[in-house]
Design a protein around this motif. Structure first.
Motif, PDB file in Angstrom:
ATOM      1  N   PRO A  28       0.828  -1.215   0.000  1.00 39.64           N
ATOM      2  CA  PRO A  28       0.000   0.000   0.000  1.00 39.64           C
ATOM      3  C   PRO A  28       0.864   1.267   0.000  1.00 39.64           C
ATOM      4  N   ASP A  29       0.292   2.345  -0.513  1.00 37.13           N
ATOM      5  CA  ASP A  29       0.983   3.640  -0.435  1.00 37.13           C
ATOM      6  C   ASP A  29       0.980   4.160   0.989  1.00 37.13           C
ATOM      7  N   LEU A  30      -0.082   3.832   1.722  1.00 43.08           N
ATOM      8  CA  LEU A  30      -0.185   4.270   3.119  1.00 43.08           C
ATOM      9  C   LEU A  30      -0.736   3.140   3.973  1.00 43.08           C
ATOM     10  N   LEU A  31      -0.221   3.023   5.184  1.00 43.07           N
ATOM     11  CA  LEU A  31      -0.758   2.072   6.146  1.00 43.07           C
ATOM     12  C   LEU A  31      -1.321   2.875   7.335  1.00 43.07           C
ATOM     13  N   VAL A  32      -2.616   2.725   7.531  1.00 43.30           N
ATOM     14  CA  VAL A  32      -3.317   3.463   8.585  1.00 43.30           C
ATOM     15  C   VAL A  32      -3.667   2.491   9.707  1.00 43.30           C
ATOM     16  N   ILE A  33      -3.429   2.892  10.950  1.00 45.81           N
ATOM     17  CA  ILE A  33      -3.909   2.112  12.093  1.00 45.81           C
ATOM     18  C   ILE A  33      -4.900   2.992  12.845  1.00 45.81           C
ATOM     19  N   ALA A  34      -6.150   2.547  12.848  1.00 46.19           N
ATOM     20  CA  ALA A  34      -7.268   3.423  13.201  1.00 46.19           C
ATOM     21  C   ALA A  34      -7.797   3.199  14.623  1.00 46.19           C
ATOM     22  N   GLY A  35      -6.892   2.985  15.574  1.00 43.99           N
ATOM     23  CA  GLY A  35      -7.294   3.029  16.983  1.00 43.99           C
ATOM     24  C   GLY A  35      -7.657   1.704  17.608  1.00 43.99           C
ATOM     25  N   ASP A  36      -7.765   1.722  18.933  1.00 41.83           N
ATOM     26  CA  ASP A  36      -7.973   0.524  19.758  1.00 41.83           C
ATOM     27  C   ASP A  36      -6.850  -0.498  19.542  1.00 41.83           C
ATOM     28  N   MET A  37      -5.637  -0.022  19.710  1.00 40.84           N
ATOM     29  CA  MET A  37      -4.474  -0.912  19.683  1.00 40.84           C
ATOM     30  C   MET A  37      -4.410  -1.739  20.973  1.00 40.84           C
ATOM     31  N   VAL A  38      -5.019  -1.216  22.027  1.00 43.32           N
ATOM     32  CA  VAL A  38      -4.769  -1.752  23.374  1.00 43.32           C
ATOM     33  C   VAL A  38      -6.059  -2.246  24.041  1.00 43.32           C
ATOM     34  N   ASN A  39      -5.865  -3.028  25.118  1.00 42.62           N
ATOM     35  CA  ASN A  39      -6.925  -3.471  26.030  1.00 42.62           C
ATOM     36  C   ASN A  39      -7.751  -4.613  25.439  1.00 42.62           C
ATOM     37  N   GLY A  40      -7.745  -5.738  26.160  1.00 46.85           N
ATOM     38  CA  GLY A  40      -8.492  -6.917  25.718  1.00 46.85           C
ATOM     39  C   GLY A  40      -7.621  -8.144  25.873  1.00 46.85           C
ATOM     40  N   ALA A  41      -6.705  -8.347  24.920  1.00 47.20           N
ATOM     41  CA  ALA A  41      -5.695  -9.401  25.008  1.00 47.20           C
ATOM     42  C   ALA A  41      -4.472  -8.844  25.763  1.00 47.20           C
ATOM     43  N   PRO A  42      -3.515  -9.725  26.124  1.00 47.52           N
ATOM     44  CA  PRO A  42      -2.475  -9.320  27.078  1.00 47.52           C
ATOM     45  C   PRO A  42      -1.434  -8.315  26.592  1.00 47.52           C
ATOM     46  N   ASP A  43      -1.215  -8.174  25.262  1.00 48.72           N
ATOM     47  CA  ASP A  43      -0.016  -7.473  24.803  1.00 48.72           C
ATOM     48  C   ASP A  43      -0.274  -6.045  24.328  1.00 48.72           C
ATOM     49  N   SER A  44      -0.851  -5.238  25.197  1.00 47.40           N
ATOM     50  CA  SER A  44      -1.130  -3.840  24.839  1.00 47.40           C
ATOM     51  C   SER A  44       0.151  -3.077  24.519  1.00 47.40           C
ATOM     52  N   ARG A  45       1.172  -3.244  25.358  1.00 45.21           N
ATOM     53  CA  ARG A  45       2.387  -2.455  25.150  1.00 45.21           C
ATOM     54  C   ARG A  45       3.097  -2.838  23.856  1.00 45.21           C
ATOM     55  N   ALA A  46       3.200  -4.130  23.611  1.00 51.31           N
ATOM     56  CA  ALA A  46       3.883  -4.579  22.390  1.00 51.31           C
ATOM     57  C   ALA A  46       3.118  -4.106  21.152  1.00 51.31           C
ATOM     58  N   CYS A  47       1.793  -4.128  21.214  1.00 51.43           N
ATOM     59  CA  CYS A  47       0.991  -3.676  20.068  1.00 51.43           C
ATOM     60  C   CYS A  47       1.117  -2.171  19.865  1.00 51.43           C
ATOM     61  N   TRP A  48       1.136  -1.433  20.955  1.00 46.37           N
ATOM     62  CA  TRP A  48       1.327   0.023  20.872  1.00 46.37           C
ATOM     63  C   TRP A  48       2.686   0.343  20.241  1.00 46.37           C
ATOM     64  N   ASP A  49       3.733  -0.305  20.706  1.00 49.70           N
ATOM     65  CA  ASP A  49       5.075  -0.040  20.168  1.00 49.70           C
ATOM     66  C   ASP A  49       5.140  -0.390  18.680  1.00 49.70           C
ATOM     67  N   LEU A  50       4.578  -1.534  18.311  1.00 48.87           N
ATOM     68  CA  LEU A  50       4.621  -1.958  16.908  1.00 48.87           C
ATOM     69  C   LEU A  50       3.787  -1.019  16.034  1.00 48.87           C
ATOM     70  N   ALA A  51       2.627  -0.622  16.531  1.00 48.71           N
ATOM     71  CA  ALA A  51       1.759   0.291  15.770  1.00 48.71           C
ATOM     72  C   ALA A  51       2.474   1.611  15.502  1.00 48.71           C
ATOM     73  N   ARG A  52       3.148   2.128  16.507  1.00 49.27           N
ATOM     74  CA  ARG A  52       3.855   3.402  16.326  1.00 49.27           C
ATOM     75  C   ARG A  52       4.965   3.288  15.293  1.00 49.27           C
ATOM     76  N   GLY A  53       5.608   2.128  15.273  1.00 43.99           N
ATOM     77  CA  GLY A  53       6.698   1.940  14.326  1.00 43.99           C
ATOM     78  C   GLY A  53       6.222   1.716  12.898  1.00 43.99           C
ATOM     79  N   GLU A  54       5.043   1.152  12.737  1.00 42.95           N
ATOM     80  CA  GLU A  54       4.587   0.700  11.412  1.00 42.95           C
ATOM     81  C   GLU A  54       3.637   1.662  10.706  1.00 42.95           C
ATOM     82  N   ALA A  55       2.844   2.414  11.470  1.00 44.26           N
ATOM     83  CA  ALA A  55       1.757   3.190  10.849  1.00 44.26           C
ATOM     84  C   ALA A  55       2.266   4.470  10.205  1.00 44.26           C
ATOM     85  N   ASP A  56       1.761   4.766   9.013  1.00 44.17           N
ATOM     86  CA  ASP A  56       1.971   6.087   8.427  1.00 44.17           C
ATOM     87  C   ASP A  56       0.997   7.084   9.038  1.00 44.17           C
ATOM     88  N   VAL A  57      -0.187   6.595   9.382  1.00 48.81           N
ATOM     89  CA  VAL A  57      -1.207   7.413  10.046  1.00 48.81           C
ATOM     90  C   VAL A  57      -1.701   6.608  11.238  1.00 48.81           C
TER      91      VAL A  57
END
Ligand SMILES: [Mn+2]
Length: 277
Positions: A28-57
């Protein structure tokens, strides 16, 4: 122009990694991560860190807001006790990240014809469904003027044309899919030269056993208690468990006279709920 939109990861790292790999294969030209990265399954921090590294938006959703508001006057009083221990776990994992989370928008424009949002332009938790009536949908989306409106939040992939010709796309969930089987989803949007925007809903099989094992290996099941079992079952089945359980528990308390706000009472309610299915 092609845009991949991922939403509702909810701490499920194996699902997130699988969907990221599938989305990257589409180049894709852009990769968007549109919220609710966290809370539910155990790995909120790892998902937050990965989302910040990967998302263009990167957007935040209502679950990031719950993390920010928990324990503050903005949070509701009821955000404590065994029902809210998943949120407590996520908040502790995300210590030190709150300023960065707060700085994220809940919606943003991409170019002059696309708006991406968690739930709606000015609301991070309103539900819109394929069966919502046109007037309600248009009222909620009114603050946005773009031709293509893309959102997550419902964990249900669909798209519909509005009366004014605009296209509304809800992408399904990465981390807690609710399509009746445990396959993660993302949305792929393509602007064609003559036909305008098209949408593909992509289903991604992933290592569900690995996602479930994280509930034990991380200590989450033990620390969080009954609500962790509810999230685990939601991920295992790909079907609604949380909302039905919360509704059931209310009726169960009325029927049994149970009043305790403790793990043992919640566990009893959960056993009664599971006995139904
Ligand atoms: Mn949400």
């Amino acid at each position: 122009m092609r845009i991949a939109v991922l939403a509702d990861i909810h701490g499920n790292l194996p699902a997130f990694e699988a969907v990221l790999a599938a989305a990257r294969r589409e180049a894709p030209d852009l990769l968007v991560i549109a919220g609710d990265m966290v809370n539910g399954a155990p790995d909120s921090r790892a998902c937050w860190d990965l989302a910040r590294g990967e998302a263009d938006v990167l957007l935040r959703g209502n679950h990031e807001r719950y993390v920010l508001d928990r324990g503050t006057p903005a949070g509701e009083d009821a955000w404590s006790g065994p029902r809210f221990r998943p949120l407590e776990w996520a908040s502790e994992e995300l210590a030190g990240q709150f300023d960065d989370i707060r700085a994220l928008p809940i919606a943003t424009a991409i170019g002059d014809d696309v708006r991406v949002m968690h739930a709606a332009p000015t609301d991070d938790r309103v539900n819109l469904f394929p069966w919502s009536d046109d007037g309600a949908v248009e009222r909620v989306l009114d603050p946005a003027s773009e031709d293509l409106l893309v959102r997550g939040h419902n964990h249900l992939p669909f798209h519909r044309h509005l009366a004014d010709g605009r296209l509304l796309v809800s992408v399904g969930a990465v981390g807690i899919p609710l399509i009746g089987r445990p396959e993660a989803q993302f949305g792929l949007l393509t602007r064609h030269a003559r036909r305008g925007w098209g949408v593909s809903h992509v289903n991604v099989p992933y290592d569900v056993d690995a996602a479930l094992a994280r509930f034990e290996d991380s200590g989450y099941l033990r620390a969080v208690g009954p609500m962790a079992q509810v999230f685990r079952r939601e991920i295992a089945t790909g079907s609604h468990q949380l909302v039905p359980f919360v509704r059931f528990e209310q009726r169960w308390r009325e029927a049994t006279g149970a009043t305790g706000d403790d793990d043992a009472t919640l566990e009893r309610a959960l056993r009664a709920f599971l006995a139904l299915s």
